[in-house]
Design a protein around this motif. Structure first.
Motif, mmCIF file in Angstrom:
data_model
loop_
_atom_site.group_PDB
_atom_site.id
_atom_site.type_symbol
_atom_site.label_atom_id
_atom_site.label_comp_id
_atom_site.label_asym_id
_atom_site.label_seq_id
_atom_site.Cartn_x
_atom_site.Cartn_y
_atom_site.Cartn_z
ATOM 1 N N ASN A 51 0.761 -0.991 0.048
ATOM 2 C CA ASN A 51 0.114 0.058 0.016
ATOM 3 C C ASN A 51 0.868 1.404 -0.069
ATOM 4 O OD1 ASN A 51 -2.338 1.361 -0.146
ATOM 5 N ND2 ASN A 51 -2.482 1.419 2.214
ATOM 6 N N ASN A 52 1.891 1.267 -0.878
ATOM 7 C CA ASN A 52 2.714 2.490 -1.109
ATOM 8 C C ASN A 52 2.433 3.116 -2.259
ATOM 9 O OD1 ASN A 52 4.811 3.953 -1.578
ATOM 10 N ND2 ASN A 52 6.413 2.631 -0.683
ATOM 11 N N PRO A 53 1.682 3.851 -2.485
ATOM 12 C CA PRO A 53 1.097 4.634 -3.975
ATOM 13 C C PRO A 53 2.391 5.489 -4.438
ATOM 14 C CG PRO A 53 0.063 5.852 -1.910
ATOM 15 C CD PRO A 53 0.752 4.647 -1.366
ATOM 16 N N ARG A 54 3.317 5.890 -3.825
ATOM 17 C CA ARG A 54 4.443 6.620 -4.102
ATOM 18 C C ARG A 54 5.365 5.647 -5.038
ATOM 19 N NH1 ARG A 54 7.372 10.920 -0.380
ATOM 20 N NH2 ARG A 54 5.599 12.065 -0.949
ATOM 21 N N ALA A 85 13.835 11.498 -13.955
ATOM 22 C CA ALA A 85 13.763 12.692 -13.120
ATOM 23 C C ALA A 85 12.752 13.412 -13.644
ATOM 24 C CB ALA A 85 14.889 13.270 -13.011
ATOM 25 N N GLN A 86 12.723 13.729 -14.852
ATOM 26 C CA GLN A 86 11.695 14.468 -15.619
ATOM 27 C C GLN A 86 10.256 14.201 -15.574
ATOM 28 O OE1 GLN A 86 13.535 14.500 -19.707
ATOM 29 N NE2 GLN A 86 14.720 16.321 -19.094
ATOM 30 N N GLU A 87 9.979 12.781 -15.598
ATOM 31 C CA GLU A 87 8.668 12.140 -15.446
ATOM 32 C C GLU A 87 8.246 12.656 -14.103
ATOM 33 O OE1 GLU A 87 6.737 11.070 -17.731
ATOM 34 O OE2 GLU A 87 7.963 10.876 -19.693
ATOM 35 N N LEU A 88 9.328 12.300 -13.159
ATOM 36 C CA LEU A 88 8.713 12.445 -11.717
ATOM 37 C C LEU A 88 8.345 13.937 -11.307
ATOM 38 C CD1 LEU A 88 10.972 10.000 -10.056
ATOM 39 C CD2 LEU A 88 8.784 9.702 -9.847
ATOM 40 N N ALA A 99 2.788 15.728 -5.465
ATOM 41 C CA ALA A 99 3.441 17.237 -5.423
ATOM 42 C C ALA A 99 4.867 17.032 -4.917
ATOM 43 C CB ALA A 99 2.659 18.066 -4.761
ATOM 44 N N GLU A 100 4.589 16.327 -3.561
ATOM 45 C CA GLU A 100 6.121 16.421 -2.767
ATOM 46 C C GLU A 100 7.278 15.631 -3.579
ATOM 47 O OE1 GLU A 100 7.634 14.538 1.547
ATOM 48 O OE2 GLU A 100 5.489 15.036 1.372
ATOM 49 N N ALA A 104 12.305 17.709 -9.321
ATOM 50 C CA ALA A 104 12.419 18.763 -10.122
ATOM 51 C C ALA A 104 13.907 19.333 -10.339
ATOM 52 C CB ALA A 104 11.660 19.942 -9.478
ATOM 53 N N PRO A 105 14.503 19.548 -9.018
ATOM 54 C CA PRO A 105 15.867 20.113 -9.183
ATOM 55 C C PRO A 105 16.969 19.128 -9.935
ATOM 56 C CG PRO A 105 15.234 19.601 -6.875
ATOM 57 C CD PRO A 105 14.118 19.717 -7.506
#
Length: 731
Positions: A612-615, A658-661, A668-669, A675-676
């Motif tokens: 149950n880890n959606p991330r 990284a770009q996709e994430l 959002a977190e 992003a960086p």
């Protein structure tokens, strides 16, 4: 924290891990996923086998045994990379390297019976039977299939006048002599040898469960020798290359012996004159012609024996070559020519193999056991009639394979025996009932096999599930002329009634018929699921992907474990030795880690559901998208210095991932974390490329082949300081 186990294995896949794993660890840590490693390499398995005799600071844990326990628990989540299934020459080379590194290990040839038993447990297909506590679901992902159609690999042309064909035994082989029973109740069987005088020797006790399928069969040495002699003469008469196709790795007891028969058959005069001297020196044909030639310098008649070998090689048909530049023939090393990789490669290359002159030529492909030879013969006949397949339009043949709980592990277990004298081998129940028996002669190869009922039920269920999910016809490949397959068909028909088959197209056909149906549909651009036993699973998951994609390493291989966990395999490693050689000579690794990318995404998706880890699911979706971009943008490894290699493809995957994430909106977190990272990788791409390309073209030192030095290898595989700094700072 949820955990994924990433296996450390051998050769090119291990080297690639040194580059890719830091990226995996950095990205997954942001999702609360821990990645741990376990060493199941050949060298690691050797050291674990002798841990009790090594100093405490040199001991290695038995990671394979640990994972063998883990796969029987629901929390298992293992990414399994290709490992060496060692032949005796490979085992000897690994032992010698470890001894040179200071490990106090006995040599294999000088080992005691107890020590040799430890080594024997390490060689051959020692890993897969332990980890595969589930059946196999193997297919080409959509992104890979689409890329193959847009960017087809090369396929050699076929013509109707090709002289390439398959030769196989028609009697007295494993297929024709097979017997099989379905156990009515649990029992402890005895495999007994009864000699001509009636004396009984128990070869093996075999606990079995109710419903288990137990088989026994024998390959007769005299028939094998006659067959090989006939094919050698036939290859010369036809003017084609002679090539032997076995699997002396997985079939670790039977196939090296069959290989030795072929070496003897090719050099009859030499062995008639010098066989006793070679045997006394420990130079066995079972280890290949290469090991014999390497040991001749120490023999009094070494020069004379070498001259005899060279004369017979010149007199016989031209041998297919593993490396014509180095004079390495098809008969040099048992593990150099592995049927499931060598036959598809030959079919892909117009039915040609390389000859001693360095040119391609038609080939007589000799596959002694007829159990599966018909599959390759059918494909070759189809190519002669209709030409090569077209990767831009051809369909797929995904596979559902029976392999759980060591199902059908022919030849890679302790139930294969080389018969020493005439007599009878019989399988006897505890109450004294003789279930199966064969009369045998000296030199015959006898073997038994088990397939438990629970894996068969699970296999049928998986086939039905896959047919329903993919809306694809499925064929069970079962041979009515094989006793085992007849019993399996009875059970398949029974267990299919446990499922709703409405709207499904599920049939049963012989391997030859199933092959023809599948390749007819391939030419129409249609997919057909092959539902096969374990050995055919191994063969089909190389044959069709190599024709369709150019390699089997690009297949998605999922093993839904029967206890609820997941094993995610990453493709074949058959060309790994050449890749390592190129890296050492040129600091260029052309190994493609696409299989690792696919397996990791599936592993993360499974982990997301099971914990149950959606991330983790967000990571998986982003990785799949990044892999698609990598393929479309042509950032997979090239073949030569000056191009992107394995390390470069990892750098580009990290950027796309990284770009996709960073762009996704579900978390959002997580987007803020990456992003960086995406910005830094994009801004520094030129510097990263320059650093990765700049090291190419020079020899490197890894500190070992079977057990490379970790520091030296990490230095070689992570040469971009810019990339390393960005990755190491993630999170």
């Amino acid at each position: 924290m949820a955990t994924i186990i990433y296996t450390l294995t051998d050769e090119a896949p291990l080297l690639a891990t040194y580059s890719f794993l830091p990226i995996v660890e950095a990205f997954t840590s942001a999702a609360g996923v821990e990645v741990e490693t376990r060493d199941i390499s050949l060298s690691g398995r050797i050291l674990a086998a002798f841990a009790d005799s090594l100093p405490e600071d040199r001991r290695v844990a038995d990671a394979l045994a640990e994972l063998g326990e883990l796969v029987q628990r629901p929390e298992a989540n293992i990414i399994k990379l290709p490992n060496i299934s060692a032949s005796v020459p490979q085992l000897n080379a690994a032992i010698a390297e470890l001894q040179a590194q200071g490990y106090d290990l006995p040599s294999y040839d000088d080992a005691t019976a107890e020590e040799k038993a430890r080594y024997d447990a390490v060689k051959g297909s020692a890993v897969n039977p332990v980890l595969r506590e589930g059946n196999s679901d193997r297919r080409a992902p959509l992104a890979v299939k689409n890329y193959a159609r847009k960017h087809p690999h090369s396929m050699g042309a076929w013509s109707a006048d090709s002289r390439t064909e398959v030769a196989t035994m028609t009697a007295d082989d494993f297929r024709s002599n097979e017997l099989s029973v379905i156990m009515r109740q649990a029992d402890t069987l005895r495999i007994e040898f009864v000699d001509a005088d009636g004396a009984v020797t128990v070869l093996k006790e075999l606990p079995v469960l109710a419903g288990e399928v137990v088989d026994a069969t024998v390959m007769r040495a005299a028939a094998l020798d006659a067959f090989l002699t006939e094919q050698i003469a036939r290859a010369k008469e036809l003017g084609v290359l002679f090539s032997l196709h076995l699997k002396a790795t997985m079939m670790k007891v039977s196939d090296p012996v069959i290989f030795g028969h072929a070496v003897r058959a090719f050099l009859p005069t030499t062995f008639a004159a010098f066989g006793d001297q070679l045997a006394a020196a420990g130079l066995t044909p079972n280890n290949g012609l290469g090991s014999i030639l390497a040991g001749l310098d120490g023999l009094p008649q070494g020069a004379e024996i070498k001259a005899s070998i060279n004369a017979e090689l010149a007199e016989g048909p031209a041998l297919a070559m593993v490396n014509s530049d180095r004079g390495i023939t098809n008969l040099h090393v048992p593990s150099d020519v592995i049927v499931d990789a060598s036959m598809p490669a030959m079919i892909r290359t117009s039915g040609h193999m390389w000859g001693p002159d360095g040119a391609e030529a038609d080939t007589l492909a000799v596959i002694p056991d007829s159990s599966y030879a018909g599959v390759y013969a059918t494909v070759i006949a189809d190519c002669k009639a209709h030409g090569a397949y077209d990767p831009t339009t051809m369909g797929s043949v995904p596979n559902v394979g029976l392999m759980a709980q060591k199902a059908e592990e022919y030849g890679s277990h302790d139930k294969t025996f080389i018969i020493e004298r005439p007599g009878t081998v019989r399988v006897v129940g505890a109450a004294g009932e003789v279930l199966m028996r064969h009369d045998v002669a000296a030199g015959d190869i006898w073997r038994a096999c088990q397939t438990k009922d629970a894996p068969i039920r699970d296999w049928v269920k998986l086939a039905v599930t896959r047919a329903r999910v993919s809306h694809t016809p499925a064929i069970f490949w079962l041979d009515p002329e094989r006793a085992h397959d007849r019993n399996l068909r009875t059970l398949v028909e029974k267990y299919l009634t446990d499922h709703d088959l409405t709207g499904l197209d599920i049939t049963i056909a012989s391997p030859v018929e199933a092959t023809q149906t599948s390749i007819d549909r391939i030419r129409q651009g249609l997919d057909t699921i092959s539902v096969t036993g374990n050995v055919l699973r191994d063969y089909n998951t190389d044959l069709f992907p190599i024709l369709e994609l150019g390699t089997s390493a690009k297949m998605l291989s999922v093993v839904p474990l029967m206890a609820g966990g997941g094993l995610f395999e990453t493709g074949a490693g058959g060309s790994a030795p050449k890749h390592v050689q190129q890296l050492v000579e040129e600091d260029y690794l052309r190994w493609d880690s696409l299989g690792e990318f696919l397996a990791l995404a599936e592993s993360l998706e499974h982990l997301a559901r099971s914990t149950n880890n959606p991330r983790a699911a967000v990571l998986a979706t982003a990785l799949d998208a990044a892999t698609g971009t990598l393929l479309e943008e042509g950032k997979s490894p090239g073949r030569r210095v000056g191009q992107i290699d394995n390390r470069g493809s990892h750098a580009w995957l990290a950027r796309y991932w990284a770009q996709e994430l960073a762009a996704q909106t579900e978390d959002a977190e997580l987007a803020a974390v990456f992003a960086p990272v995406a910005e830094a990788l994009a801004a520094n791409q030129d510097a990263i490329d320059a650093e990765l390309l700049g090291v190419q073209g020079h020899a490197v030192e890894l500190g070992g082949y079977y057990r490379p030095d970790p520091v030296a290898t990490a230095t070689v595989m992570r040469p971009s300081a810019t990339l390393n700094a960005i990755i190491d700072a993630v999170g």
